[in-house]
Design an enzyme around this catalytic site. Structure first.
Site, PDB file in Angstrom:
ATOM      1  N   HIS A 328       0.938  -1.208   0.125  1.00 59.25           N
ATOM      2  CA  HIS A 328       0.360  -0.144   0.124  1.00 59.25           C
ATOM      3  C   HIS A 328       0.637   1.287   0.101  1.00 59.25           C
ATOM      4  O   HIS A 328       0.184   1.672  -0.604  1.00 59.25           O
ATOM      5  CB  HIS A 328      -0.674  -0.292   0.962  1.00 59.25           C
ATOM      6  CG  HIS A 328      -1.705   1.120   1.271  1.00 59.25           C
ATOM      7  ND1 HIS A 328      -3.320   1.598   1.262  1.00 59.25           N
ATOM      8  CD2 HIS A 328      -1.491   2.269   1.729  1.00 59.25           C
ATOM      9  CE1 HIS A 328      -3.462   2.358   1.691  1.00 59.25           C
ATOM     10  NE2 HIS A 328      -2.396   2.995   1.651  1.00 59.25           N
ATOM     11  N   GLU A 329       1.788   0.811   1.169  1.00 62.76           N
ATOM     12  CA  GLU A 329       2.558   2.280   1.131  1.00 62.76           C
ATOM     13  C   GLU A 329       3.935   2.660  -0.323  1.00 62.76           C
ATOM     14  O   GLU A 329       3.836   3.780  -0.309  1.00 62.76           O
ATOM     15  CB  GLU A 329       3.584   2.596   2.307  1.00 62.76           C
ATOM     16  CG  GLU A 329       2.366   2.763   3.761  1.00 62.76           C
ATOM     17  CD  GLU A 329       1.139   2.988   3.616  1.00 62.76           C
ATOM     18  OE1 GLU A 329       1.780   4.793   3.191  1.00 62.76           O
ATOM     19  OE2 GLU A 329       1.164   3.391   4.374  1.00 62.76           O
ATOM     20  N   HIS A 332       1.885   4.385  -2.831  1.00 61.06           N
ATOM     21  CA  HIS A 332       1.795   6.245  -3.119  1.00 61.06           C
ATOM     22  C   HIS A 332       3.072   6.130  -3.601  1.00 61.06           C
ATOM     23  O   HIS A 332       2.868   7.413  -4.218  1.00 61.06           O
ATOM     24  CB  HIS A 332       1.636   6.438  -1.794  1.00 61.06           C
ATOM     25  CG  HIS A 332       0.357   5.888  -0.888  1.00 61.06           C
ATOM     26  ND1 HIS A 332      -0.123   7.102  -1.196  1.00 61.06           N
ATOM     27  CD2 HIS A 332       0.347   5.476   0.434  1.00 61.06           C
ATOM     28  CE1 HIS A 332      -1.488   6.641  -0.355  1.00 61.06           C
ATOM     29  NE2 HIS A 332      -0.942   6.101   0.758  1.00 61.06           N
ATOM     30  N   TYR A 343      -4.160  14.752  -2.983  1.00 62.85           N
ATOM     31  CA  TYR A 343      -4.247  14.118  -1.839  1.00 62.85           C
ATOM     32  C   TYR A 343      -5.034  14.388  -1.032  1.00 62.85           C
ATOM     33  O   TYR A 343      -5.217  15.637   0.191  1.00 62.85           O
ATOM     34  CB  TYR A 343      -2.689  13.815  -0.693  1.00 62.85           C
ATOM     35  CG  TYR A 343      -2.905  12.362   0.364  1.00 62.85           C
ATOM     36  CD1 TYR A 343      -2.903  11.357   0.038  1.00 62.85           C
ATOM     37  CD2 TYR A 343      -3.503  13.054   1.929  1.00 62.85           C
ATOM     38  CE1 TYR A 343      -3.560  10.456   0.114  1.00 62.85           C
ATOM     39  CE2 TYR A 343      -3.563  11.488   2.229  1.00 62.85           C
ATOM     40  CZ  TYR A 343      -4.049  10.400   1.839  1.00 62.85           C
ATOM     41  OH  TYR A 343      -3.799   9.285   2.491  1.00 62.85           O
ATOM     42  N   GLU A 352      -6.178   7.224  -1.719  1.00 67.91           N
ATOM     43  CA  GLU A 352      -6.053   5.742  -1.096  1.00 67.91           C
ATOM     44  C   GLU A 352      -5.999   4.424  -1.689  1.00 67.91           C
ATOM     45  O   GLU A 352      -5.481   3.248  -0.993  1.00 67.91           O
ATOM     46  CB  GLU A 352      -6.954   6.450   0.457  1.00 67.91           C
ATOM     47  CG  GLU A 352      -6.007   7.263   1.013  1.00 67.91           C
ATOM     48  CD  GLU A 352      -4.510   6.115   1.983  1.00 67.91           C
ATOM     49  OE1 GLU A 352      -4.644   4.872   1.837  1.00 67.91           O
ATOM     50  OE2 GLU A 352      -4.365   7.334   1.813  1.00 67.91           O
ATOM     51  N   ASP A 431      -9.640  14.763   7.714  1.00 70.34           N
ATOM     52  CA  ASP A 431      -8.753  13.723   6.539  1.00 70.34           C
ATOM     53  C   ASP A 431      -8.730  14.169   5.571  1.00 70.34           C
ATOM     54  O   ASP A 431      -9.410  13.270   4.812  1.00 70.34           O
ATOM     55  CB  ASP A 431      -9.779  12.876   7.208  1.00 70.34           C
ATOM     56  CG  ASP A 431      -8.663  11.519   6.391  1.00 70.34           C
ATOM     57  OD1 ASP A 431      -7.664  11.482   5.777  1.00 70.34           O
ATOM     58  OD2 ASP A 431      -9.725  10.243   5.861  1.00 70.34           O
ATOM     59  N   HIS A 436      -9.607   8.816   3.589  1.00 68.29           N
ATOM     60  CA  HIS A 436      -9.334   7.639   4.379  1.00 68.29           C
ATOM     61  C   HIS A 436     -10.327   6.818   3.876  1.00 68.29           C
ATOM     62  O   HIS A 436     -10.802   5.758   3.489  1.00 68.29           O
ATOM     63  CB  HIS A 436      -8.825   7.902   4.953  1.00 68.29           C
ATOM     64  CG  HIS A 436      -7.540   7.880   5.889  1.00 68.29           C
ATOM     65  ND1 HIS A 436      -6.755   8.910   5.553  1.00 68.29           N
ATOM     66  CD2 HIS A 436      -6.110   6.710   5.177  1.00 68.29           C
ATOM     67  CE1 HIS A 436      -5.454   8.682   5.632  1.00 68.29           C
ATOM     68  NE2 HIS A 436      -5.117   7.749   4.959  1.00 68.29           N
TER      69      HIS A 436
END
Length: 554
Positions: A328-329, A332, A343, A352, A431, A436
């Site tokens: 996942h990271e 990015h 974002y 995301e 957020d 998210h």
């Protein structure tokens, strides 16, 4: 054939009205302004505008498709959200066009600040440390020019919009995106599972640096400031990585960060022929043991950082212990080098979601044995591999012994309080506009495309009885992960930076046509998956809210 674009009038209305709107008409002009997604004859009739420069190009040798990213430039400034990606075949024939372009845009006002001066405005607010990128940009709605100042440091990534005429701060937000001689060494991962990792011998000492220099893993030694990262490269005298301490100098968090970075790298190379995050062999740098009891992980614009977790029920164990978290990271990073989705708001939710999609696709690719990897299994104990639709379940310490939990559940987003339908989307400013939470909508579309069926909210079985009636008549035909991941990868890496969910639907539809031109099944299933989550074709972009500041988790 597929064609979708919006006229200037529709775009202006959506932005000025302060609420999402649906396009009620299509522009008839040969050069429409705003987003477009075209395939077939309309794509072949497309001519690349004269006011763009090539940002990057990538060719998939398996399909023969070349993606070429173009950035529109007006008045010496990059148009904000003005990017078009073309997909061409081996002969150069145009297959699809995805992105946004604004013909007739004119710059207003005068640029009085230099890039250096804009950086100084930001530095007075967040300090001078870190790596800086400053880009002169222009608003496609107003023609006003402003600097996008990106201040990257290990624990924060501040994005500022500074008016190029007045020096005023127009917007700011923290875009941290959370979630020699070689050897093959044995070690133990976070879950107590055995692994072999690729290391390098340096003066007789084993270092956690792959022989091809594609992965390097560091011990942050509980540092929580950017000045002390990435930390110290992990080393071991005999090449047996067995120190099981959950904090520094424990090695199991490093073993997993290193191993899973390599798995993710292999996935991108094998599945999409992508050469690391930047498609040019960038070294994947990871730091573990960040902070004290830090219950998160993040990509900071240049490397991965993992906390050790609180090690308590309702919290997490070492975050690098989840393959889907690592993938996942790192995804990015792929987004940073391709679509660069802003974002905030819907583009942030797409950012995301793409990381979640690829994180779960990497799990399917790895096909880890549930027995040897010691992954967390769902209540169905017949599960033989670790691939599932939870995010972070292997590192989350559930308070309930009989319940599998993680950050999100793509199969049933409402289980974690996230929307599974566009009508339920979060519209507030927390957020960064719900990046998210709202990722649950495209996440569920991807799940449905892979597996088939109806929206999870169309029954009362899951999500504590949550249900809705919208689009429950839509049944999605299963495509499987192999086709679904190709469609979404091509589409999401081609999106313009301010894309909305409606734009993403259109992009995946034309990508499906480009990839599978001889079969309508892929297109119809892709369309149905988006319709099942309430994202209808033709919805105009929603407004971008200005968020004063935000700290974002995984």
């Amino acid at each position: 054939m597929k064609s979708l674009y919006y006229s200037v009038l529709v775009l202006t209305f959506a932005l000025s009205a302060g609420a999402p709107a649906r396009a009620t008409q299509f522009a008839a002009a040969a050069e429409p302004a705003g987003f477009r997604a075209q395939s077939g004859a309309e794509a072949r009739a497309f001519h690349v505008p004269a006011d763009v420069r090539v940002a990057w190009t990538a060719t998939d040798a398996l399909s023969g498709i070349t993606q070429t990213r173009h950035q529109q430039v007006v008045g010496g400034a990059d148009v904000y959200g003005g990017q078009i990606t073309t997909l061409t075949d081996r002969t150069g024939r145009m297959l699809a066009v995805i992105g946004a372009h604004y013909p007739g845009l004119r710059a207003t006002g005068t640029v009085k600040l230099t890039g250096k001066a804009a950086r100084e405005v930001v530095a007075r607010q967040v300090g001078t440390q870190g790596k800086w990128d400053v880009t002169l940009s222009i608003s496609p709605q107003t023609g006003n020019r402003f600097y996008v100042v990106d201040a990257k440091r290990f624990t924060a990534r501040w994005i500022f919009h500074i008016d190029a005429g007045t020096g005023k701060t127009l917007k700011k937000y923290n875009a941290i995106q959370h979630t020699g001689e070689t050897a093959s060494d044995p070690g133990t991962g976070v879950k107590g599972d055995p692994k072999q990792i690729d290391t390098t011998l340096i003066n007789g000492t084993h270092a956690m640096q792959s022989g091809d220099n594609r992965q390097k893993t560091y011990d942050a030694k509980q540092a929580n400031t950017s000045r002390k990262l990435p930390g110290t490269l992990f080393t071991d005298l005999d090449g047996g990585w067995y120190n099981e301490s959950t904090s520094s100098p424990g090695q199991r968090a490093g073993v997993d960060a290193h191993y899973y970075s390599n798995v993710t790298d292999d996935f991108y190379r094998t599945t999409f022929e992508r050469n690391s995050l930047d498609n040019s062999g960038l070294t994947m740098v990871s730091s573990v043991h960040y902070g004290n009891s830090y219950d998160n992980a993040f990509w900071n614009g240049s490397q991965m950082v993992y906390g050790d977790g609180s090690q308590t029920a309702g919290g997490f164990r070492e975050l690098s212990g989840g393959l889907d978290v690592v993938a996942h990271e790192l995804t990015h990073g792929v987004t940073d080098y391709t679509s660069n989705l802003v974002y905030q708001d819907e583009s942030g939710a797409l950012n995301e979601a793409f990381s979640d999609m690829m994180g779960n696709s990497v799990e399917a690719y790895a096909n880890e044995s549930a027995t040897t990897s010691k992954c967390v299994l769902d209540t169905d104990q017949s599960q033989t591999t670790c691939a599932d639709w939870y995010i972070g379940e292997d590192v989350y310490i559930s308070p309930s012994a009989n319940k599998v939990e993680g950050f999100r559940n793509m199969a049933d987003p409402k289980e974690d309080g996230d929307p599974d339908h566009y009508s339920e989307r979060y519209t507030g400013t927390d957020d960064n506009g719900g990046v998210h939470s709202n990722s649950g909508i495209p996440n569920h579309a991807y799940y449905l495309l892979v597996n088939g069926r109806n929206n999870a909210g169309c029954d009362t079985i899951g999500s504590g009885g949550h249900s809705h009636t919208e689009d429950c008549g839509v049944t999605v035909a299963r495509l499987g992960v192999e086709k679904a991941q190709q469609i979404f990868y091509k589409a999401f890496t081609s999106l313009n930076s301010t894309a909305t969910m409606g734009n993403a639907r259109a992009a995946t539809e034309v990508a499906a046509q480009a990839l599978f031109p001889s079969d309508a099944t892929e297109l119809s299933s892709t369309s149905a998956a988006w319709q099942a989550v309430g994202v209808s074709e033709g919805a105009a972009p929603s407004p971008t809210c200005d968020v004063a500041s935000a700290t974002l988790p995984f």
